[in-house]
Design a protein around this motif. Structure first.
Motif, PDB file in Angstrom:
ATOM      1  N   THR A 171      38.057  36.146  -6.257  1.00 49.23           N
ATOM      2  CA  THR A 171      37.890  34.865  -5.516  1.00 49.23           C
ATOM      3  C   THR A 171      36.640  34.429  -5.564  1.00 49.23           C
ATOM      4  OG1 THR A 171      39.819  35.581  -4.225  1.00 49.23           O
ATOM      5  CG2 THR A 171      38.209  33.841  -3.127  1.00 49.23           C
ATOM      6  N   ALA A 172      36.162  33.152  -5.584  1.00 49.20           N
ATOM      7  CA  ALA A 172      34.999  32.369  -5.453  1.00 49.20           C
ATOM      8  C   ALA A 172      34.855  31.490  -4.466  1.00 49.20           C
ATOM      9  CB  ALA A 172      34.491  31.973  -6.717  1.00 49.20           C
ATOM     10  N   LEU A 173      34.145  31.408  -3.344  1.00 50.64           N
ATOM     11  CA  LEU A 173      34.024  30.680  -2.409  1.00 50.64           C
ATOM     12  C   LEU A 173      32.710  29.809  -2.369  1.00 50.64           C
ATOM     13  CD1 LEU A 173      35.737  32.760   0.418  1.00 50.64           C
ATOM     14  CD2 LEU A 173      36.882  31.043  -1.073  1.00 50.64           C
ATOM     15  N   VAL A 174      32.527  28.625  -2.157  1.00 48.95           N
ATOM     16  CA  VAL A 174      31.306  27.665  -1.869  1.00 48.95           C
ATOM     17  C   VAL A 174      31.377  27.310  -0.653  1.00 48.95           C
ATOM     18  CG1 VAL A 174      29.430  26.232  -2.643  1.00 48.95           C
ATOM     19  CG2 VAL A 174      31.012  27.492  -4.320  1.00 48.95           C
ATOM     20  N   HIS A 175      30.580  27.689   0.498  1.00 51.01           N
ATOM     21  CA  HIS A 175      30.527  26.960   1.609  1.00 51.01           C
ATOM     22  C   HIS A 175      29.480  26.413   2.291  1.00 51.01           C
ATOM     23  CE1 HIS A 175      34.372  28.327   3.662  1.00 51.01           C
ATOM     24  NE2 HIS A 175      34.516  29.391   2.912  1.00 51.01           N
ATOM     25  N   SER A 176      29.939  25.061   2.411  1.00 50.07           N
ATOM     26  CA  SER A 176      28.453  24.322   3.143  1.00 50.07           C
ATOM     27  C   SER A 176      28.663  24.584   4.691  1.00 50.07           C
ATOM     28  CB  SER A 176      28.668  22.695   2.866  1.00 50.07           C
ATOM     29  OG  SER A 176      29.570  22.185   3.799  1.00 50.07           O
ATOM     30  N   ASP A 177      27.624  23.901   5.291  1.00 50.29           N
ATOM     31  CA  ASP A 177      27.469  24.074   6.664  1.00 50.29           C
ATOM     32  C   ASP A 177      28.707  23.578   7.836  1.00 50.29           C
ATOM     33  OD1 ASP A 177      26.882  21.319   6.092  1.00 50.29           O
ATOM     34  OD2 ASP A 177      25.329  21.349   7.693  1.00 50.29           O
ATOM     35  N   GLU A 178      29.479  22.792   6.989  1.00 49.71           N
ATOM     36  CA  GLU A 178      30.623  22.234   7.654  1.00 49.71           C
ATOM     37  C   GLU A 178      31.817  22.707   7.052  1.00 49.71           C
ATOM     38  OE1 GLU A 178      29.820  18.126   8.014  1.00 49.71           O
ATOM     39  OE2 GLU A 178      28.754  18.112   9.921  1.00 49.71           O
ATOM     40  N   GLY A 179      32.829  22.818   7.869  1.00 49.54           N
ATOM     41  CA  GLY A 179      34.244  22.778   7.651  1.00 49.54           C
ATOM     42  C   GLY A 179      34.700  24.271   7.418  1.00 49.54           C
ATOM     43  N   GLN A 180      36.036  24.226   7.508  1.00 49.01           N
ATOM     44  CA  GLN A 180      36.725  25.453   7.566  1.00 49.01           C
ATOM     45  C   GLN A 180      37.201  25.809   6.040  1.00 49.01           C
ATOM     46  OE1 GLN A 180      40.392  26.352   9.468  1.00 49.01           O
ATOM     47  NE2 GLN A 180      40.819  27.660   7.764  1.00 49.01           N
ATOM     48  N   LYS A 181      37.274  24.930   5.390  1.00 49.52           N
ATOM     49  CA  LYS A 181      37.803  25.075   3.947  1.00 49.52           C
ATOM     50  C   LYS A 181      36.372  24.985   2.981  1.00 49.52           C
ATOM     51  CE  LYS A 181      40.639  22.761   1.722  1.00 49.52           C
ATOM     52  NZ  LYS A 181      41.339  21.530   1.119  1.00 49.52           N
TER      53      LYS A 181
END
Lengths: 303, 303
Positions: free
Chosen positions: A122-132
């Motif tokens: 799995t790879a995730l790219v998270h910004s400062d906002e949002g659950q997704k």
DNA sequence: CGTGCCAGGTGCCTT
DNA sequence: AAGGCACTTGGCACG
């Protein structure tokens, strides 16, 4: 710099404590561990060690000393590479640009984000906002990391369907890798299955005289949640929803009812029940038009 | 221990570089920064500093020195508290237990997980597997952190609906907080909107003679993706899907068609088109039964 | 592996 | 705030 004997001793201390989360801040790759030594009074004294790899990996630097470090992403890359090789979870934080191509395609300009790479691919790219995550890659992907000494690039690819995620860091502020063990599964209540069990336990909640005959009964249109008969011997189709329902649920129930009406020949009456905590206005109207019935019931008794 | 002047100088260096990601490994809370100083030859020499708070926050420890640290979660808690107060993103890793209660309810026994707290009120609990967090809280929640010196507890709450997430760490291996700035939005192609534009640009792809009249045309059953007329003046309802469709999409189209048939009185013929890259067998059969039509088209020309 | 469907779906937009 | 719906939906269970 510590001598060989001292270094060896510390290394042992690290292993003994299994505290070895390796990390990378800015351009300095290091590991910080807390070991305990015995003081004069015989008590355990927590001791912090900073292990810093400067070119030569795992060299030991005593804290407070000023050390030259390679101002590159090489060490960060090495850490992530280790995580990928050894099945560890990796987190990176920094300024990056993201591109994705697969089922759809996307571009994301420079910005600061948190990237998580899991051992399952799995790879995730998270910004400062949002659950997704703003970008992601599902489990089963193959991660790759590389650096030209300037930028650091994470590539995550899968086939069937062919999908590629590319994260290009112009600077990496932080990298950490973790050996994760999670043995337990989530226990969840308040699901559709709970709602089904409530009805099976006391079928009269649906309607006095109702008798369930099967769950997941197959029809040409799909599987019916609960199939049974009412007090008059009519066939009954029940569609369950754990939350307030809209038009889609009505259509779904309607598909099953129509499918069964064909299946069971003309003489049999098929009643359709939608069971949910509540129903929207439009769905309610659709139910009426279709001659379907609604029963208000939630997965949990109190709600 | 550095004297006051030296410490002050380092602190300035930190601020100058804005490299101040603060972190907590095990029981030692610290900040590592990379500053640059000038060497004899006039070149910039990267220098790594370890700032370690041991009871007294932000005290500076020279590297290599062994320092007592509070073997507690107090510092970790303080870091997370800072993140919450100042609108930073926080990541925690450690062994924890998770409970959730709200729309549903769940329990998750002890295990190692990564927790992400975002400044917008999002909370994520990630295990080593899966793209979805094992537990979470949506944006808009209020995060709280507290510790009794032994365990560290993160609580995230929201109202409407009332939902609470509780993460209790028995040990925290890592904490890091980040000031995130992400100015850019994702640019995505291959969506339903792209599919719509393809048809609006050249309506004959759907069928020679087709003339779009409206998008998102309202009906009692909902909004129609594309509404128009065919070469014979019949009303046309088009439902778009960016990917392979199943029975649900057929039902959706059917709802719109039936709704318009009532609206436009009996004399008008309403044709229903489902436009998607492909269709499942069951959905195809449903289309036939309903007298609806299928056109194979993808959001992007090449796929 | 594809099909079908639930999900604490989430996110976006409109009323 | 609630409704309706798209989504790189993800995830699971079943054929």
């Amino acid at each position: 710099m510590a001598n060989g004997a001292q270094r060896s001793e510390w290394t042992r201390a690290v292993r003994g404590f299994h505290a070895g989360a390796r990390s990378d801040f800015g351009s300095c790759s290091f590991a910080v561990v807390v070991a305990s030594s015995v003081n004069g009074a015989g008590g355990a004294v927590p001791t912090v060690l900073l292990l810093c790899s400067q070119g030569v990996p795992n060299s030991v630097i005593e804290s407070g000393e000023r050390a030259r470090v390679q101002p590159e992403t090489t060490e960060a890359s090495r850490l992530v590479e280790t995580a990928i090789q050894e099945g560890l979870l990796a987190t990176l934080f920094g300024r990056c640009r993201v591109e994705y191509e697969g089922r759809a395609a996307s571009t994301l300009k420079e910005g600061e984000r948190l990237v998580v790479l899991k051992p399952d691919g799995t790879a995730l790219v998270h910004s400062d906002e949002g659950q997704k995550p703003v970008n992601w890659q599902p489990p089963g992907c193959t991660h790759e990391v590389q650096t030209d000494g300037d930028s650091l690039v994470v590539r995550s690819r899968r086939e069937t369907p062919e999908e590629v995620l590319l994260v290009e860091f112009e600077s990496v502020d932080h990298v950490a890798i973790f050996d994760v063990t999670d043995d337990h599964d989530l226990s969840l209540t308040g699901t559709e299955e709970d709602l089904r069990d409530r009805i099976l336990e006391d079928p009269s909640i649906l309607e006095p005289g109702f008798e369930p005959r099967a769950t997941e009964r197959q029809t040409p249109a799909g599987a019916v949640d609960i199939y049974g008969v009412d007090g008059d011997g009519n066939a009954v189709v029940v569609e369950l929803k754990r939350r307030r329902v809209g038009p889609d649920a009505v259509s779904q129930l309607n598909r099953y009812v129509e499918s069964l009406e064909r299946d069971l020949h003309a003489e049999t009456t098929v009643r359709g029940f939608l069971v949910a905590p509540s129903v929207t206005e439009r769905a309610s109207r659709l139910l009426g038009e279709r001659g379907l019935e609604f029963v208000s019931l939630a997965p949990s008794p109190d709600t």
